[in-house]
Design a protein around this motif. Structure first.
Motif, PDB file in Angstrom:
ATOM      1  N   VAL A 133      22.799   5.601  -4.738  1.00 50.96           N
ATOM      2  CA  VAL A 133      21.427   5.090  -4.871  1.00 50.96           C
ATOM      3  C   VAL A 133      21.090   4.199  -3.668  1.00 50.96           C
ATOM      4  CG1 VAL A 133      19.827   3.739  -6.254  1.00 50.96           C
ATOM      5  CG2 VAL A 133      21.559   5.159  -7.381  1.00 50.96           C
ATOM      6  N   ILE A 134      19.914   4.447  -3.067  1.00 52.23           N
ATOM      7  CA  ILE A 134      19.424   3.641  -1.942  1.00 52.23           C
ATOM      8  C   ILE A 134      17.954   3.311  -2.199  1.00 52.23           C
ATOM      9  CG2 ILE A 134      18.974   3.552   0.537  1.00 52.23           C
ATOM     10  CD1 ILE A 134      21.236   5.542   0.947  1.00 52.23           C
ATOM     11  N   ASN A 135      17.600   2.042  -2.067  1.00 53.87           N
ATOM     12  CA  ASN A 135      16.209   1.599  -2.205  1.00 53.87           C
ATOM     13  C   ASN A 135      15.555   1.504  -0.828  1.00 53.87           C
ATOM     14  OD1 ASN A 135      16.073   1.118  -5.109  1.00 53.87           O
ATOM     15  ND2 ASN A 135      17.512  -0.565  -4.734  1.00 53.87           N
ATOM     16  N   LEU A 136      14.406   2.170  -0.696  1.00 49.62           N
ATOM     17  CA  LEU A 136      13.685   2.160   0.574  1.00 49.62           C
ATOM     18  C   LEU A 136      12.390   1.365   0.405  1.00 49.62           C
ATOM     19  CD1 LEU A 136      13.056   3.105   3.483  1.00 49.62           C
ATOM     20  CD2 LEU A 136      12.015   5.164   2.469  1.00 49.62           C
ATOM     21  N   THR A 137      12.163   0.468   1.334  1.00 53.11           N
ATOM     22  CA  THR A 137      10.918  -0.305   1.367  1.00 53.11           C
ATOM     23  C   THR A 137      10.260  -0.094   2.721  1.00 53.11           C
ATOM     24  OG1 THR A 137      11.840  -1.998  -0.104  1.00 53.11           O
ATOM     25  CG2 THR A 137       9.871  -2.578   1.172  1.00 53.11           C
ATOM     26  N   VAL A 138       9.066   0.447   2.694  1.00 53.58           N
ATOM     27  CA  VAL A 138       8.305   0.669   3.924  1.00 53.58           C
ATOM     28  C   VAL A 138       7.365  -0.511   4.118  1.00 53.58           C
ATOM     29  CG1 VAL A 138       6.696   2.176   5.134  1.00 53.58           C
ATOM     30  CG2 VAL A 138       8.446   3.170   3.642  1.00 53.58           C
ATOM     31  N   LEU A 139       7.562  -1.235   5.188  1.00 53.62           N
ATOM     32  CA  LEU A 139       6.739  -2.407   5.491  1.00 53.62           C
ATOM     33  C   LEU A 139       5.476  -1.989   6.235  1.00 53.62           C
ATOM     34  CD1 LEU A 139       9.593  -4.787   6.718  1.00 53.62           C
ATOM     35  CD2 LEU A 139       8.681  -4.521   4.402  1.00 53.62           C
ATOM     36  N   VAL A 140       4.391  -2.708   5.934  1.00 58.31           N
ATOM     37  CA  VAL A 140       3.092  -2.427   6.572  1.00 58.31           C
ATOM     38  C   VAL A 140       2.672  -3.665   7.350  1.00 58.31           C
ATOM     39  CG1 VAL A 140       0.690  -1.772   6.199  1.00 58.31           C
ATOM     40  CG2 VAL A 140       2.483  -0.863   4.702  1.00 58.31           C
ATOM     41  N   PRO A 141       2.459  -3.545   8.648  1.00 57.43           N
ATOM     42  CA  PRO A 141       2.020  -4.722   9.416  1.00 57.43           C
ATOM     43  C   PRO A 141       0.608  -5.123   9.024  1.00 57.43           C
ATOM     44  CG  PRO A 141       1.988  -2.767  10.795  1.00 57.43           C
ATOM     45  CD  PRO A 141       2.630  -2.358   9.507  1.00 57.43           C
ATOM     46  N   PRO A 142       0.253  -6.379   9.197  1.00 60.95           N
ATOM     47  CA  PRO A 142      -1.106  -6.820   8.824  1.00 60.95           C
ATOM     48  C   PRO A 142      -2.178  -6.117   9.662  1.00 60.95           C
ATOM     49  CG  PRO A 142       0.350  -8.696   9.182  1.00 60.95           C
ATOM     50  CD  PRO A 142       1.062  -7.496   9.712  1.00 60.95           C
ATOM     51  N   ALA A 143      -3.263  -5.797   9.001  1.00 59.88           N
ATOM     52  CA  ALA A 143      -4.420  -5.294   9.743  1.00 59.88           C
ATOM     53  C   ALA A 143      -5.076  -6.460  10.470  1.00 59.88           C
ATOM     54  CB  ALA A 143      -5.406  -4.632   8.785  1.00 59.88           C
ATOM     55  N   ALA A 144      -5.904  -6.130  11.452  1.00 64.56           N
ATOM     56  CA  ALA A 144      -6.592  -7.192  12.202  1.00 64.56           C
ATOM     57  C   ALA A 144      -7.421  -8.047  11.250  1.00 64.56           C
ATOM     58  CB  ALA A 144      -7.494  -6.583  13.271  1.00 64.56           C
ATOM     59  N   PRO A 145      -7.143  -9.344  11.154  1.00 62.16           N
ATOM     60  CA  PRO A 145      -7.875 -10.198  10.197  1.00 62.16           C
ATOM     61  C   PRO A 145      -9.293 -10.483  10.673  1.00 62.16           C
ATOM     62  CG  PRO A 145      -6.375 -11.528  11.496  1.00 62.16           C
ATOM     63  CD  PRO A 145      -6.136 -10.104  11.915  1.00 62.16           C
ATOM     64  N   ALA A 146     -10.086 -11.017   9.757  1.00 60.77           N
ATOM     65  CA  ALA A 146     -11.461 -11.433  10.061  1.00 60.77           C
ATOM     66  C   ALA A 146     -11.564 -12.940   9.892  1.00 60.77           C
ATOM     67  CB  ALA A 146     -12.455 -10.722   9.147  1.00 60.77           C
ATOM     68  N   CYS A 147     -12.150 -13.619  10.879  1.00 63.09           N
ATOM     69  CA  CYS A 147     -12.309 -15.078  10.846  1.00 63.09           C
ATOM     70  C   CYS A 147     -13.757 -15.433  10.515  1.00 63.09           C
ATOM     71  CB  CYS A 147     -11.922 -15.691  12.187  1.00 63.09           C
ATOM     72  SG  CYS A 147     -10.156 -15.530  12.582  1.00 63.09           S
TER      73      CYS A 147
END
Length: 393
Positions: A133-147
């Motif tokens: 058994v192997i757990n895979l986690t795909v990370l998502v970088p932040p989208a360009a934020p709005a100020c």
């Protein structure tokens, strides 16, 4: 990756593992990948059998039941009909006992629990040893934020800067800083790293500048910036004065418009009242009292008129009386002369043998117009005509 299975096989040979030593091993229980990149799930098995194994890979997601993504049976590799089909496969030939799997261009939905199962026809194993058994986690970088800026940046006021990114796994943390030439960093409680807010209180002119928000997680980072320009109190007063002046001018225009409309309405109402008063002053004609008197009064008036008309033979005018007499007009017209001729003019008698000079009768004053009589309070009365015998007609 190939050195590890070979080392495991060599160790098994040294320990004298029997044919019952079928076992599946994994290099790690958790694997992380960044969205869009390739990931490898390391796994291998040990067996002394020369038979071809039956290998199966399954994916168990939180929102779905487990399903097969990849199999190896009788020397044939088969990728199941899934969204992973064009991106998944065995990293090495299966007969090398290395059953590691690769996934290209990973996506967030690829995250889950991957299970590999190995079975060999003439090889036995204890329960659970043939599953990895192997757990895979795909990370998502932040989208360009709005100020964004909340509040009016005037001297002495308070404002709040906010920063938010639409996606990111895990949830990104936010960090505010002020750029050069006046570099400045912020800490809680002024800065909320989870919500991405920065509170600036009691603003001053030297707090103007460019503020940058950085959103970051394990997959990457993104940033946005906002320019803060603090206005002085005088500028704020000028703006407020301009607004108040505009409102005052508008109020004056509305006031004069209201006055003009009221004047026109009052003038129209006064004209209507004058017309109504003229109509109300007109008095309907009243029936004369003698017309309403009983028959006895009529008889006495008739006899009186008869006695008056008895002396008609006396010359008192150039024309006989008319049938009707109008009190309103003040005129008197008698009946036409008998025989249709003009009334003869009588000469005055002589005195002491000398003829007297004839004086023409003075014409009575002309009749008054009805409007003048009405203003003086006169009431129109009709007098019945009288016959030659002196009786009322």
């Amino acid at each position: 990756m190939g050195a590890l299975p070979r080392a495991a096989l060599a160790l098994a040979a040294l320990l004298g593992v029997s044919s019952a030593a079928l076992e599946v091993n994994v290099g790690t229980g958790s694997v992380f990948s960044v969205e869009g990149q390739q990931v490898v799930l390391p796994a291998w098995y040990t067996s002394h059998s020369q038979k071809k194994p039956y290998v199966t890979w399954l994916l168990d997601r939180e929102d779905a039941d487990p399903f097969q993504i990849l199999t190896y049976l009788d020397g044939v590799v088969k990728v199941e009909e899934t969204e992973l089909k064009p991106r998944v496969g065995f990293l090495y030939p299966v007969l090398s006992h290395n059953i590691s799997v690769f996934i290209n261009a990973t996506q967030e939905r690829d995250s889950g629990q991957y299970m590999c199962t190995v079975n060999v026809v003439d090889d036995a194993t204890s329960t659970g040893k043939n599953v990895g058994v192997i757990n895979l986690t795909v990370l998502v970088p932040p989208a360009a934020p709005a100020c964004h800026l909340h509040g009016h940046p005037a001297v002495g006021a308070n404002v709040t800067l906010s920063c938010a990114s639409e996606k990111g796994k895990p949830s990104p943390a936010y960090r505010w800083q002020r750029t050069a030439p006046t570099l400045q960093v912020f800490f809680p409680p002024a800065q909320d790293q989870a919500r991405g807010t920065l509170k600036l209180t009691n603003l001053s002119l030297d707090m103007s500048g460019v503020y940058v928000c950085v959103a970051e997680n394990r997959a990457g980072s993104a940033e946005c910036s906002i320019a803060l320009e603090v206005h002085s109190a005088s500028t704020k007063a000028v703006i407020a004065g301009a607004v108040l002046g505009s409102l005052g001018a508008l109020a004056i225009v509305v006031f004069f418009a209201h006055q003009v409309i009221g004047y026109r309405r009052k003038k129209r109402d006064s004209q209507e009242e004058t017309a109504n008063e003229i109509k109300e002053d007109a008095v309907a004609p009243k029936t004369p009292t003698w017309a309403r008197s009983p028959a006895s009064d009529t008889i006495s008036k008739t006899s009186t008129l008869s006695s008056i008309t008895g002396t008609r033979e006396k010359p008192y005018g150039a024309k006989p009386p008319s049938d009707t007499v109008s009190i309103l007009t003040g005129s008197y017209r008698g009946p036409p002369p008998r025989g249709g001729g003009r009334t003869p003019t009588l000469s005055p008698p002589a005195v002491n043998g000398a003829p007297q000079r004839r004086h023409d009768p003075v014409a009575p004053p002309g009749p008054l117009p009805p409007s003048s009589l009405a203003r003086t309070g006169a009431v129109p009365v009709m007098v019945p005509a009288q016959s030659r015998a002196g009786s009322l007609v």
